[in-house]
Design an enzyme around this catalytic site. Structure first.
Site, PDB file in Angstrom:
ATOM      1  N   HIS A  14      45.711  -6.890  18.202  1.00 57.36           N
ATOM      2  CA  HIS A  14      46.626  -5.835  18.614  1.00 57.36           C
ATOM      3  C   HIS A  14      46.410  -5.500  20.083  1.00 57.36           C
ATOM      4  O   HIS A  14      45.509  -6.010  20.739  1.00 57.36           O
ATOM      5  CB  HIS A  14      46.506  -4.583  17.727  1.00 57.36           C
ATOM      6  CG  HIS A  14      45.352  -3.693  18.012  1.00 57.36           C
ATOM      7  ND1 HIS A  14      45.242  -2.419  17.519  1.00 57.36           N
ATOM      8  CD2 HIS A  14      44.216  -3.877  18.758  1.00 57.36           C
ATOM      9  CE1 HIS A  14      44.125  -1.858  17.926  1.00 57.36           C
ATOM     10  NE2 HIS A  14      43.483  -2.713  18.680  1.00 57.36           N
ATOM     11  N   CYS A  33      41.241  -1.483  24.696  1.00 57.67           N
ATOM     12  CA  CYS A  33      42.306  -1.750  23.716  1.00 57.67           C
ATOM     13  C   CYS A  33      43.671  -1.874  24.393  1.00 57.67           C
ATOM     14  O   CYS A  33      44.660  -2.186  23.729  1.00 57.67           O
ATOM     15  CB  CYS A  33      42.327  -0.675  22.622  1.00 57.67           C
ATOM     16  SG  CYS A  33      41.212  -1.056  21.249  1.00 57.67           S
ATOM     17  N   HIS A  39      43.491  -8.428  21.719  1.00 59.65           N
ATOM     18  CA  HIS A  39      42.115  -8.593  21.249  1.00 59.65           C
ATOM     19  C   HIS A  39      42.160  -8.386  19.747  1.00 59.65           C
ATOM     20  O   HIS A  39      43.153  -7.889  19.200  1.00 59.65           O
ATOM     21  CB  HIS A  39      41.177  -7.575  21.915  1.00 59.65           C
ATOM     22  CG  HIS A  39      41.536  -6.166  21.569  1.00 59.65           C
ATOM     23  ND1 HIS A  39      42.504  -5.471  22.236  1.00 59.65           N
ATOM     24  CD2 HIS A  39      41.093  -5.336  20.590  1.00 59.65           C
ATOM     25  CE1 HIS A  39      42.631  -4.272  21.703  1.00 59.65           C
ATOM     26  NE2 HIS A  39      41.800  -4.152  20.682  1.00 59.65           N
ATOM     27  N   HIS A  41      40.323  -7.332  15.816  1.00 59.55           N
ATOM     28  CA  HIS A  41      39.371  -6.517  15.065  1.00 59.55           C
ATOM     29  C   HIS A  41      39.159  -7.130  13.686  1.00 59.55           C
ATOM     30  O   HIS A  41      40.078  -7.726  13.121  1.00 59.55           O
ATOM     31  CB  HIS A  41      39.878  -5.084  14.889  1.00 59.55           C
ATOM     32  CG  HIS A  41      39.915  -4.298  16.152  1.00 59.55           C
ATOM     33  ND1 HIS A  41      38.792  -3.759  16.734  1.00 59.55           N
ATOM     34  CD2 HIS A  41      40.944  -3.958  16.963  1.00 59.55           C
ATOM     35  CE1 HIS A  41      39.131  -3.119  17.839  1.00 59.55           C
ATOM     36  NE2 HIS A  41      40.438  -3.226  18.007  1.00 59.55           N
ATOM     37  N   ASP A  79      47.202 -10.063   7.845  1.00 52.80           N
ATOM     38  CA  ASP A  79      45.975 -10.835   8.088  1.00 52.80           C
ATOM     39  C   ASP A  79      46.240 -12.001   9.041  1.00 52.80           C
ATOM     40  O   ASP A  79      47.182 -12.770   8.842  1.00 52.80           O
ATOM     41  CB  ASP A  79      45.436 -11.371   6.755  1.00 52.80           C
ATOM     42  CG  ASP A  79      44.061 -12.003   6.907  1.00 52.80           C
ATOM     43  OD1 ASP A  79      43.309 -11.617   7.821  1.00 52.80           O
ATOM     44  OD2 ASP A  79      43.748 -12.915   6.105  1.00 52.80           O
ATOM     45  N   HIS A  80      45.402 -12.113  10.077  1.00 53.20           N
ATOM     46  CA  HIS A  80      45.523 -13.159  11.100  1.00 53.20           C
ATOM     47  C   HIS A  80      46.836 -13.073  11.875  1.00 53.20           C
ATOM     48  O   HIS A  80      47.338 -14.073  12.376  1.00 53.20           O
ATOM     49  CB  HIS A  80      45.338 -14.558  10.496  1.00 53.20           C
ATOM     50  CG  HIS A  80      43.895 -14.878  10.206  1.00 53.20           C
ATOM     51  ND1 HIS A  80      43.172 -14.204   9.263  1.00 53.20           N
ATOM     52  CD2 HIS A  80      43.057 -15.796  10.745  1.00 53.20           C
ATOM     53  CE1 HIS A  80      41.946 -14.699   9.221  1.00 53.20           C
ATOM     54  NE2 HIS A  80      41.847 -15.649  10.112  1.00 53.20           N
ATOM     55  N   GLU A 129      38.061   0.177  11.888  1.00 48.42           N
ATOM     56  CA  GLU A 129      38.374  -0.765  12.963  1.00 48.42           C
ATOM     57  C   GLU A 129      37.085  -1.437  13.438  1.00 48.42           C
ATOM     58  O   GLU A 129      37.080  -2.597  13.843  1.00 48.42           O
ATOM     59  CB  GLU A 129      39.056  -0.025  14.120  1.00 48.42           C
ATOM     60  CG  GLU A 129      39.677  -0.943  15.146  1.00 48.42           C
ATOM     61  CD  GLU A 129      40.439  -0.166  16.207  1.00 48.42           C
ATOM     62  OE1 GLU A 129      41.662  -0.048  16.058  1.00 48.42           O
ATOM     63  OE2 GLU A 129      39.815   0.315  17.161  1.00 48.42           O
TER      64      GLU A 129
HETATM   65 NI    NI Z   1      41.603  -2.427  19.512  1.00 48.42          NI
END
Ligand code: NI
Length: 143
Positions: A14, A33, A39, A41, A79-80, A129
């Site tokens: 995200h 972020c 990047h 998580h 997911d992914h 997170e």
């Molecule tokens: Ni983040």
């Protein structure tokens, strides 16, 4: 009242950015972020129901069914993936943990409660997170 929780994991990319604000505001507000090129998580998701166990099964919900519902409504779309770009039900939000738990709750409420014992509710959705940072959406609790 019995509380039943299923924990699952997913990975996603995200970027936190408010396109109505300046670059400087975004950098000051979101720090790392806000980095332009995304990047990831390793998210941990906890879904909790509250209810009275069904007198025949002894279950608030069959946890195998809950697992399948979370897979279908959250993991399959998220997911992914890139949470900013790939997930239709997140398209209008900034993907902070706070906003994600509310969106996930809204996705899960109907299918989860349809499978749960009479009168049970989707109580809360909690998202880690990182190991230390989490957010929880629970419409039944007030300050
Ligand atoms: Ni983040």
């Amino acid at each position: 009242m019995v509380f039943v929780t299923r924990q699952t994991h997913f990975n996603a990319a995200h970027r936190l950015v408010n396109s109505n604000k300046s670059d400087q505001w975004n950098q000051e507000t979101y720090g790392k972020c806000n980095y332009a090129n995304w990047h990831g998580h390793n998210y941990v998701l906890e879904v909790t129901l509250a209810g009275i166990p069904d007198p025949d099964s002894g279950y608030v919900i069959d946890l195998g069914r809950l697992k399948k519902i979370i897979e279908q409504y959250i993991l399959e779309p998220c997911d992914h993936r890139n949470l900013n770009m790939d997930v239709p039900f997140l398209s209008d939000i900034i993907p902070t943990s706070e906003n994600l738990v509310h969106a996930f709750y809204d996705q899960l409420k109907k299918p989860v409660e349809a499978e749960a014992s009479q009168g049970s509710v989707l109580y809360s959705v909690k998202l880690f997170e990182t190991e230390r940072n989490s957010a929880e959406y629970c419409p039944y609790r007030t300050l």
